[in-house]
Design an enzyme around this catalytic site. Structure first.
Site, PDB file in Angstrom:
ATOM      1  N   LYS A  52       0.843  -1.203   0.000  1.00 37.40           N
ATOM      2  CA  LYS A  52       0.000   0.000   0.000  1.00 37.40           C
ATOM      3  C   LYS A  52       0.882   1.259   0.000  1.00 37.40           C
ATOM      4  O   LYS A  52       2.087   1.173   0.292  1.00 37.40           O
ATOM      5  CB  LYS A  52      -0.915  -0.021   1.224  1.00 37.40           C
ATOM      6  CG  LYS A  52      -0.174   0.008   2.554  1.00 37.40           C
ATOM      7  CD  LYS A  52      -1.066  -0.414   3.706  1.00 37.40           C
ATOM      8  CE  LYS A  52      -0.297  -0.376   5.020  1.00 37.40           C
ATOM      9  NZ  LYS A  52      -1.045  -1.044   6.108  1.00 37.40           N
ATOM     10  N   TYR A 276      16.197  31.123   6.361  1.00 40.73           N
ATOM     11  CA  TYR A 276      15.081  31.927   6.875  1.00 40.73           C
ATOM     12  C   TYR A 276      15.183  32.086   8.383  1.00 40.73           C
ATOM     13  O   TYR A 276      15.448  31.113   9.102  1.00 40.73           O
ATOM     14  CB  TYR A 276      13.751  31.246   6.558  1.00 40.73           C
ATOM     15  CG  TYR A 276      13.409  31.210   5.088  1.00 40.73           C
ATOM     16  CD1 TYR A 276      13.260  32.390   4.349  1.00 40.73           C
ATOM     17  CD2 TYR A 276      13.226  29.995   4.443  1.00 40.73           C
ATOM     18  CE1 TYR A 276      12.926  32.336   3.004  1.00 40.73           C
ATOM     19  CE2 TYR A 276      12.889  29.949   3.098  1.00 40.73           C
ATOM     20  CZ  TYR A 276      12.747  31.126   2.382  1.00 40.73           C
ATOM     21  OH  TYR A 276      12.422  31.072   1.058  1.00 40.73           O
TER      22      TYR A 276
HETATM   23  C1  LIG Z   1      -0.262  -2.021   6.788  1.00 42.66           C
HETATM   24  C2  LIG Z   1      -0.834  -3.303   7.164  1.00 42.66           C
HETATM   25  C3  LIG Z   1      -0.018  -4.441   7.317  1.00 42.66           C
HETATM   26  C4  LIG Z   1       1.485  -4.396   7.234  1.00 42.66           C
HETATM   27  O1  LIG Z   1       2.025  -3.851   8.411  1.00 42.66           O
HETATM   28  P1  LIG Z   1       3.602  -3.841   8.679  1.00 42.66           P
HETATM   29  O2  LIG Z   1       3.715  -3.416  10.087  1.00 42.66           O
HETATM   30  O3  LIG Z   1       4.166  -2.840   7.731  1.00 42.66           O
HETATM   31  O4  LIG Z   1       4.104  -5.201   8.407  1.00 42.66           O
HETATM   32  C5  LIG Z   1      -0.645  -5.654   7.566  1.00 42.66           C
HETATM   33  N1  LIG Z   1      -1.980  -5.739   7.683  1.00 42.66           N
HETATM   34  C6  LIG Z   1      -2.802  -4.668   7.570  1.00 42.66           C
HETATM   35  C7  LIG Z   1      -4.267  -4.839   7.720  1.00 42.66           C
HETATM   36  C8  LIG Z   1      -2.258  -3.413   7.333  1.00 42.66           C
HETATM   37  O5  LIG Z   1      -3.056  -2.348   7.256  1.00 42.66           O
END
Ligand SMILES: *Cc1c(COP(=O)(O)O)cnc(C)c1O
Length: 398
Positions: A52, A276
């Site tokens: 994702k 700045y």
């Molecule tokens: C993002 C996510 C993961 C992966 O998590 P990590 O800590 O990066 O391994 C697994 N399951 C769900 C439902 C997630 O949203």
């Protein structure tokens, strides 16, 4: 669209390109190595990849292609747009969309051949109506909320809600899963509690006559800290990208480096202010380098004056406020530094190393956010055994 011509040389060529600021280099072979490490560790459980948010900022196309080639069969994304990008690189893979189902995007699921995660009984009914109306055989996964309190059917209502499912026709449940809230705190009892609630839900569902081909709960942290929760599949995210969420845990292959070039070196007199607000003033005659990376590239402005990078294998202090596209360094002790030299923000330089964890600690956050924050305009350069295999810029996907 990749850049017109693949560059023959690695990273140094990219740093010469005057029109770009920083460059994010990603070792795709290291990502595959990390996946293999996890797949070995999880033994009989399938190791799925969570890609994702553009594969945590690293670039979903390159990451997916590499993992698909390495044998990864299942991918998780946040929404259908991400699923489309995964499908383009992994024709045979199973793709789950964590964000859930709504009827207005239904045809997209058929188009992409993705499976929704069903996060509520409303979605369940909508999905059921949709598959019936379209004679669609693609499956879905049911998300049970066992204590994260984010998405999913609450575990204490699930058995009752599953009675509704039992009445629904033609609906294929490919998997049931839950997500842990605190797997990165190995000693906390909530993870075991969540797993117990999950097991009870799955058992109830099976008792109601439903086949559940897959049960899964473990994210990266649970893969290492709670081997008893691996079930049929694990959902690995951050560990693929080189970070172990358990402090002091097993080291993985480092995947990424972020570099920027020096665009100007100039001497300033004692008492002169820099950037700045002149929050930094030279306590002595000094030499200042300007580098082409700023907060628009993901270098948080809150880091201003609190951070060091690497130059010629040694720490170099960032001084004054970080600007949108640039920031400044005190290179008084680097007389040999010159325009065009590479500064390492994340990665190895000689014996020294800077890590997303270093920035996360300063910003009171986690490496995940540091990775995801790398600006869209920063070109991604993909390496395999030290050779550039692909370049991409997120502008390509607009
Ligand atoms: C993002 C996510 C993961 C992966 O998590 P990590 O800590 O990066 O391994 C697994 N399951 C769900 C439902 C997630 O949203």
């Amino acid at each position: 669209m990749a850049f017109a011509e693949p560059l023959p040389e690695p990273i140094s060529a990219s740093l010469r390109r005057p029109e770009t600021g920083g460059t994010l280099t990603i070792d795709v072979a290291a990502i595959a190595a990390n996946w293999r490490t996890l797949a070995r560790r999880t033994r009989t459980a399938e190791c799925a990849a969570v890609v994702k948010a553009n594969a945590y900022g690293l670039g979903v196309e390159a990451v997916t292609s590499k993992l698909d080639g390495a044998g990864c069969k299942t991918f998780f994304v946040a929404d259908l747009a991400e699923a489309r990008r995964v499908r383009a690189c992994a024709r045979g893979a199973v793709i789950y969309v964590l964000g859930g189902f709504s009827p207005d995007i239904g045809p997209g699921y058929i188009d992409v051949g993705a499976r929704p995660v069903i996060n509520s009984t409303t979605e369940l009914a909508e999905w059921d109506a949709f598959v019936a109306a379209n004679n669609w055989r693609g499956g879905a996964a049911i998300h049970v909320d066992t204590g994260m309190n984010r998405l999913g059917i609450p575990y204490d209502r699930a058995v009752k809600d599953f009675e509704t499912i039992a009445k629904l026709p033609g609906f294929t449940i490919e998997g049931v899963f839950t997500h842990f809230a605190m797997a990165d705190e190995p000693r906390h009892s909530i993870t075991q509690e969540q797993h117990d609630r999950f097991t009870a839900c799955c058992d109830a569902l099976q008792k109601a006559g439903h086949d559940i081909p897959m049960r899964h709960c473990a994210n990266s942290a649970a893969i290492v800290s709670h081997p008893g929760t691996h079930e049929d599949l694990v959902r690995a995210g951050i560990m693929l990208y080189g970070y172990n969420p358990i402090s002091g845990g097993q080291e993985l292959s480092p995947v990424m480096s972020l570099k920027a070039g020096i665009v100007r070196c100039e001497n300033i007199a004692k008492g002169s202010g820099v950037s700045y607000g002149h929050t930094w003033c030279a306590g002595q005659d000094s030499r200042i380098a300007t580098i082409s990376i700023g907060y628009a590239d993901g270098l948080a402005r809150q880091l201003s004056g609190r951070v060091q990078f690497l130059l010629h294998g040694k720490p170099v202090r960032q001084i004054g406020r970080i600007c949108m596209d640039m920031c400044m360094l005190d290179i008084t002790d680097f007389p040999e530094a010159q325009t065009g030299d590479a500064v390492t923000i994340i990665g190895q330089d000689g014996q020294a190393r800077m890590d997303a964890r270093d920035y996360a600690a300063l910003l009171d956050t986690i490496p995940y956010e540091i990775l995801c924050a790398v600006g869209k305009r920063v070109p991604r350069v993909y390496l395999q055994n030290g050779t550039v295999v692909k370049e991409a810029c997120d502008i390509d996907f607009l």
